[in-house]
Write a protein that holds these residues in place. Structure first.
Motif, short mmCIF file in Angstrom:
data_model
loop_
_atom_site.label_atom_id
_atom_site.label_comp_id
_atom_site.label_asym_id
_atom_site.label_seq_id
_atom_site.Cartn_x
_atom_site.Cartn_y
_atom_site.Cartn_z
N GLN A 146 -17.95 -15.97 -11.08
CA GLN A 146 -17.00 -15.31 -11.95
C GLN A 146 -15.65 -15.30 -11.27
OE1 GLN A 146 -19.00 -11.64 -12.54
NE2 GLN A 146 -18.46 -10.78 -10.56
N ASP B 126 -13.26 -12.98 -11.07
CA ASP B 126 -13.02 -11.77 -10.29
C ASP B 126 -14.34 -11.08 -10.02
OD1 ASP B 126 -10.31 -12.11 -10.12
OD2 ASP B 126 -9.84 -10.77 -11.79
N ARG B 127 -14.36 -10.29 -8.94
CA ARG B 127 -15.55 -9.53 -8.60
C ARG B 127 -15.30 -8.06 -8.87
NH1 ARG B 127 -20.11 -9.87 -7.16
NH2 ARG B 127 -20.25 -9.67 -4.92
N LEU C 89 -17.81 -4.07 -6.00
CA LEU C 89 -18.17 -4.47 -4.64
C LEU C 89 -18.68 -3.28 -3.84
CD1 LEU C 89 -15.24 -6.86 -3.61
CD2 LEU C 89 -17.59 -7.48 -4.15
N ASP D 203 -12.26 -3.69 -4.91
CA ASP D 203 -12.28 -4.87 -5.79
C ASP D 203 -10.91 -5.53 -5.85
OD1 ASP D 203 -14.88 -4.13 -6.30
OD2 ASP D 203 -14.47 -3.33 -8.30
N ASN E 80 -10.01 -9.41 -4.92
CA ASN E 80 -9.62 -10.31 -6.00
C ASN E 80 -8.22 -10.89 -5.83
OD1 ASN E 80 -12.09 -10.09 -7.38
ND2 ASN E 80 -11.43 -8.22 -8.42
N GLY F 298 -18.17 -17.79 -3.35
CA GLY F 298 -16.86 -17.35 -2.87
C GLY F 298 -16.28 -18.24 -1.79
N ARG G 105 -18.40 -13.75 -0.83
CA ARG G 105 -18.25 -13.01 -2.07
C ARG G 105 -17.91 -11.55 -1.78
NH1 ARG G 105 -20.00 -14.93 -6.78
NH2 ARG G 105 -20.82 -12.89 -7.41
N HIS G 106 -17.40 -11.34 -0.57
CA HIS G 106 -16.93 -10.02 -0.14
C HIS G 106 -15.85 -10.28 0.91
CE1 HIS G 106 -16.94 -5.75 0.48
NE2 HIS G 106 -18.01 -5.57 -0.28
#
Length: 550
Positions: free
Chosen positions: A19, A21-22, A25, A367, A371, A431, A457-458
């Motif tokens: 996606q 944006d995440r 988190l 987040d 992002n 990510g 992804r973080h």
């Protein structure tokens, strides 16, 4: 969207969908908190099987203390170096840790306050001084820290911990005791060196460091010989192969690492710039060095080639669009081309994102931080080496089969390059990739097939990845709520295949107290072999190495 099953510890876990944006988190504040050192080895609980052929110390380095007294550091890079050792023997693992006894750590501990400035934190004037002396202290230069919290490196067979200043520390990999502080500037005229040197098969080590003096600022290529003159040698015999002036002398580029092939050192002058005046006046303004580093997307990235044997800098400069890179994967020469593989993004503001305030946010604020960041992805540049006056202009010189990278001669001394992506669309799901590693002893400076890294992804790594360059096939290890460290490849004895061995990574969780474990993956299948659960909390760190005792 369907999910891909990944086997971890006997359970199925879904790969998260891609996606833009995440949201939602998980807080990682507990991964950037101070901990106590564990100087005596403690046992771990092994689940699964850890191959008995693995014998040695898995060493990790990173920040482990973020405050002294009532004073707190501002940036993740500022925390005091905490060294970790996972001793692996006969399928069992023990753990211990020690703070590096740097001068910075000792002074801070003695006064119970921050006495030495770090990357993002300026030490305040001593409150015991009178007002006049405190005022004068603002006009002193910031002294470089010796808080070597980035990596473990080797020179002449000895282990050192390193940061990016002129100080490194020799350490005992068995006891983690701090043996000796070593100052690069006592051997050669540099003001620092990277924490990511490269080593030739004969033990010769290459590195890079800046110098600042009356003649201006220079990027310096450093060479350290493998031979010892005495048993207590450190950097004796080190020399500067060449010095390269920055495009803008008052604003040199920041660099965290560099690349090396069989015959060349390759330096990437990127548009992450350092304002030298702001660095020199940091104590006066009360702002850390991090505030003097900025991203200028209007500038091109320039690749400099330096011949390792002669020290000659190629007059041909390879340009590409503005990009930022912290870690290179590998570089090798093939058919009069140099392949440069690296992790890069199109934005260079990541350094300033990693202040502790951001890392400790939660909810929507966390987040938003994530992002706004640009992701790093693996790329390949193909640099033609035989450029001369007869080389045709304005046409793609890359003749490598199945390569989409381009290299176009613009002038006799400028070649403009575009990259090829070393990944498929599925890497977007993770990510991007950072903390790249290869089978270094076998493949460094040579053609290779596999590399490993963390998916992001973080704000820190949350998965382990393996890329097969034949078809750009991706394998992954992911488990929700767990945050693995940089993967380190350890080859199995008498390995035939390049990926025959294991991956070691320290896995943390911010939600479970003392939920740390050492993870061992089969490097070929990327399936879990075993884990060693450690009954302590460990902060998220940077880099490590495996010290074999077999």
């Amino acid at each position: 969207m369907s999910c891909t099953k990944i086997q971890t510890s006997g359970e199925d876990h879904c790969k998260l969908p891609c996606q833009a944006d995440r949201h939602g988190l998980q807080s990682i504040a507990n991964l950037v908190c101070s901990v106590e050192e564990i100087p005596e080895p403690i046992s771990t609980q092994v689940k699964g099987t850890i191959p008995t052929w693995i014998r040695g110390n898995f060493l990790r380095n990173g920040p482990g203390k973020f405050e002294f007294g009532n004073e707190h550091y501002n940036h993740w890079f500022d925390g005091m170096a905490l060294m970790h050792q996972f001793k692996i023997e006969d399928g069992q693992v023990s753990y211990k840790s020690r703070f590096l006894r740097s001068n910075s750590y000792k002074q801070n501990s003695e006064h119970d306050r921050i006495m030495v400035s770090e990357f993002g934190t300026v030490a305040l004037p001593d409150p015991c001084k009178n007002i006049f002396l405190r005022f004068l202290s603002r006009f002193e230069w910031i002294k470089p820290t010796d808080n070597a919290s980035v990596s473990f490196v080797k020179y002449k067979g000895d282990y050192y911990v390193s940061t990016e200043t002129n100080f490194i520390h020799k350490v005992d990999p068995g006891t983690l005791e701090t043996v000796e502080q070593v100052d690069w500037s006592k051997f050669i005229a540099v003001n620092g060196a990277t924490a990511h040197p490269h080593t030739d098969p004969d033990g010769t080590v290459y590195n890079m460091g800046n110098s600042y003096g009356p003649k201006g600022t220079f990027y310096n290529i450093i060479c350290v010989p493998p031979e010892r003159e005495t048993a207590n040698d450190t950097l004796q015999g080190a020399k500067v192969l060449c010095s390269i002036p920055p495009t803008d002398n008052s604003r040199p580029s920041y660099y965290h690492s560099f690349a090396m092939s069989e015959n060349y050192v390759l330096f990437i002058e990127q548009p992450i710039k350092m304002n030298v005046w702001k660095i020199l006046t940091a104590k006066l303004t009360g702002k850390g060095i991090s505030d003097a580093i900025y991203w200028d997307p209007k500038l091109e990235t320039i690749l400099h080639l330096i011949h390792k044997q002669t020290g000659q800098v190629s007059p041909v400069k390879y340009h590409t669009k503005a990009m930022s890179t912290f870690h290179q994967i590998n570089a090798f020469e093939q058919d009069s081309f140099l392949m440069l593989d690296l992790c890069a993004s199109d934005d260079g503001q990541a350094i300033n994102v990693y202040n502790l305030q951001n890392l400790r946010k939660s909810g929507e604020a966390l987040d938003q931080v994530y992002n706004k960041m640009s992701r790093a992805f693996p790329r390949r540049f193909v640099l033609p080496l035989d450029i001369n006056n007869d080389t045709p202009m304005n046409q793609n010189l890359n003749t490598q089969p199945n390569s989409t990278a381009t290299a176009m001669k613009i002038t006799n001394d400028k070649v403009f390059c575009t990259h090829e992506n070393l990944h498929g669309d599925d890497l977007e799901d993770f990510g991007g990739l950072e903390f790249p590693q290869i089978n270094y002893n076998r493949c460094n400076t040579k053609a290779y097939r596999y590399f490993y890294g963390c998916g992001f992804r973080h704000l820190v790594g949350d998965s382990l990845l393996k890329m097969d360059l034949e078809g750009k096939q991706l394998k992954s290890w992911y488990q929700e709520g767990l945050f693995p460290s940089e993967p380190v490849f350890v080859p199995s004895p008498e390995a035939v295949d390049e990926d025959e061995g294991v991956i070691l990574s320290v896995v943390l969780t911010p939600t479970e107290d003392k939920g740390t474990f050492l993870l061992v993956l089969d490097a070929q299948t990327f399936e879990e072999l075993g884990r060693a659960e450690v009954p302590v909390n460990i902060p998220y760190g940077f880099h490590g190495a495996f010290h074999s005792t077999a």
